[in-house]
Design a protein around this motif. Structure first.
Motif, short mmCIF file in Angstrom:
data_model
loop_
_atom_site.label_atom_id
_atom_site.label_comp_id
_atom_site.label_asym_id
_atom_site.label_seq_id
_atom_site.Cartn_x
_atom_site.Cartn_y
_atom_site.Cartn_z
N ILE A 193 0.84 -1.20 0.00
CA ILE A 193 0.00 0.00 0.00
C ILE A 193 0.87 1.25 0.00
CG2 ILE A 193 -1.89 -1.14 1.24
CD1 ILE A 193 -0.84 0.45 3.76
N PRO A 194 0.34 2.38 -0.50
CA PRO A 194 1.04 3.66 -0.35
C PRO A 194 0.81 4.20 1.06
CG PRO A 194 -0.98 3.96 -1.61
CD PRO A 194 -0.87 2.49 -1.33
N ARG A 195 1.86 4.56 1.73
CA ARG A 195 1.72 5.04 3.12
C ARG A 195 0.87 6.30 3.20
NH1 ARG A 195 7.53 4.95 5.98
NH2 ARG A 195 6.23 5.71 7.69
N SER A 196 0.93 7.14 2.17
CA SER A 196 0.22 8.42 2.19
C SER A 196 -1.30 8.24 2.14
CB SER A 196 0.66 9.30 1.02
OG SER A 196 0.39 8.65 -0.22
N ALA A 197 -1.77 7.05 1.73
CA ALA A 197 -3.21 6.82 1.59
C ALA A 197 -3.86 6.26 2.86
CB ALA A 197 -3.48 5.86 0.43
N VAL A 198 -3.06 5.99 3.89
CA VAL A 198 -3.57 5.35 5.09
C VAL A 198 -4.40 6.34 5.92
CG1 VAL A 198 -2.97 4.23 7.26
CG2 VAL A 198 -1.69 3.69 5.17
N SER A 200 -6.51 4.94 8.71
CA SER A 200 -6.40 4.34 10.05
C SER A 200 -5.84 2.93 9.89
CB SER A 200 -7.76 4.30 10.73
OG SER A 200 -8.67 3.49 10.01
N PHE A 201 -5.36 2.38 11.01
CA PHE A 201 -4.75 1.05 10.93
C PHE A 201 -4.79 0.37 12.29
CE2 PHE A 201 -1.50 4.11 12.04
CZ PHE A 201 -0.77 3.49 13.03
N SER A 202 -4.72 -0.95 12.23
CA SER A 202 -4.60 -1.78 13.43
C SER A 202 -3.67 -2.92 13.09
CB SER A 202 -5.97 -2.32 13.84
OG SER A 202 -6.43 -3.27 12.89
N ARG A 203 -3.52 -3.88 13.98
CA ARG A 203 -2.64 -5.01 13.71
C ARG A 203 -3.22 -5.98 12.70
NH1 ARG A 203 1.66 -5.44 17.13
NH2 ARG A 203 1.96 -7.61 16.48
N THR A 204 -4.50 -5.80 12.36
CA THR A 204 -5.15 -6.74 11.44
C THR A 204 -5.67 -6.10 10.16
OG1 THR A 204 -7.28 -6.46 12.57
CG2 THR A 204 -5.84 -8.26 13.33
N ARG A 205 -5.77 -4.76 10.11
CA ARG A 205 -6.37 -4.14 8.93
C ARG A 205 -5.90 -2.70 8.77
NH1 ARG A 205 -9.49 -6.98 6.30
NH2 ARG A 205 -10.69 -6.29 4.51
N VAL A 206 -5.76 -2.28 7.51
CA VAL A 206 -5.42 -0.90 7.18
C VAL A 206 -6.53 -0.32 6.30
CG1 VAL A 206 -3.82 0.60 5.93
CG2 VAL A 206 -2.92 -1.24 7.35
#
Length: 231
Positions: A193-198, A200-206
Motif C-alpha cells: 500500500i502507499p503510506r500516504s493513503a492510510v 487508520s490502521f490496526s494489527r489486522t487491517r489498514v
C-alpha cells in the motif's frame, strides 16, 4: 549507451564461465568477472553492485533461483542453465532472459541487448511513475494514482485511484523493488500500500482513502506495520 557495463557471472562449471567470458569480449562494452563458487560471487555482487549478472540455476552449494531472490534491486540478471524446466520460475523472478545451454553467441547477444534496454529505461524513467508491462504494452502509472498493489499468482494487480487496474506478469517483490523507498509498505504477503493513503490502521487491517473496505494485515507483518505507520 556508451559506458562499459560491470557484469558478474556465477556458474560452478568453469567451461560455462569461459564461454560467457568469451562472448562478453566479443560483444564489447562488458567488463566481466566470473565466479565458480556461488557464495563468493554473491558476496562480490553485494559489494560491487554490477549492472548485469549471468546466473546458473542448478549449482551444488546454492540454487541460482535463491541468489536471484536476494540480489540488490538495481541488478539485472540473465539465467544460464541446461535445465529448461526452470524457465517459468526464472521469469517469475523478473529475469531479463533465460539462456538454455548450450547457447550460441547470437542468442547471448539478444539477451544482453534486452538487458541493456532495461538498464537504460531505469535510468530515464520518470521517478514519479511506475512503468510496467501489461501483455505487450508498457504502461506508465503515476505513483499518486496507485491505491494498492495485490499479488495474484504469477501476476501482480495494480489498482488505481482513478479506477480500473493494471495486470502485469511479475512477482510482488520485484515490483516493490521498483517503488521509491519509504513511500510504499508491504503489509501482507499479497498486498503493498502507499503510506500516504492510510486513514487508520490496526494489527489486522489498514483503511485507505478511497477504499474504506480496507486491506488485511498479515500476522508476520503486523509489528512492522504498527512501527512504520506510527511514525
Amino acid at each position: 549507451m556508451n559506458r562499459t557495463l560491470k557484469c558478474i557471472a556465477i556458474d560452478d562449471e568453469p567451461m560455462a564461465l569461459l564461454v560467457i567470458e568469451q562472448f562478453c569480449r566479443r560483444k564489447g562494452g562488458l567488463e566481466i568477472t566470473t565466479f565458480s563458487e556461488p557464495y563468493i560471487g554473491l558476496e562480490a555482487i553485494c559489494q560491487s553492485k554490477p549492472d548485469l549478472v549471468f546466473l546458473d540455476i542448478q549449482m551444488s552449494s546454492i540454487s541460482g533461483l535463491r541468489i536471484a531472490e536476494i540480489l540488490p534491486k538495481e541488478c539485472c540478471f540473465i539465467f544460464t542453465t541446461a535445465y529448461a524446466e526452470y524457465a517459468l520460475e526464472g521469469f517469475n523472478l523478473d529475469a531479463v532472459d533465460f539462456l538454455h545451454k548450450p547457447f550460441a553467441y547470437e542468442r547471448f547477444e539478444t539477451a544482453v541487448e534486452k538487458a541493456l534496454r532495461r538498464i537504460e529505461s531505469r535510468r530515464t524513467e520518470n521517478p514519479e511513475c511506475l512503468v510496467v508491462k501489461q501483455e505487450y504494452t508498457n504502461v506508465s502509472i503515476p505513483l499518486k494514482d496507485i491505491l494498492y498493489i495485490e499479488a495474484l499468482g504469477n501476476y501482480v494487480k495494480i489498482v488505481r485511484c482513478s479506477g480500473g487496474h493494471v495486470l502485469t506478469r511479475t512477482n510482488l517483490k520485484s515490483l516493490t523493488d521498483l517503488l521509491p523507498e519509504g513511500a510504499f509498505l508491504r503489509i501482507h504477503r499479497s498486498y503493498v500500500i502507499p503510506r500516504s493513503a492510510v486513514i487508520s490502521f490496526s494489527r489486522t487491517r489498514v483503511i485507505l482513502k478511497g477504499y474504506e473496505e480496507g486491506i488485511p494485515v498479515g500476522a508476520q507483518y503486523a509489528g512492522q506495520v504498527m512501527e512504520m505507520l506510527s511514525q
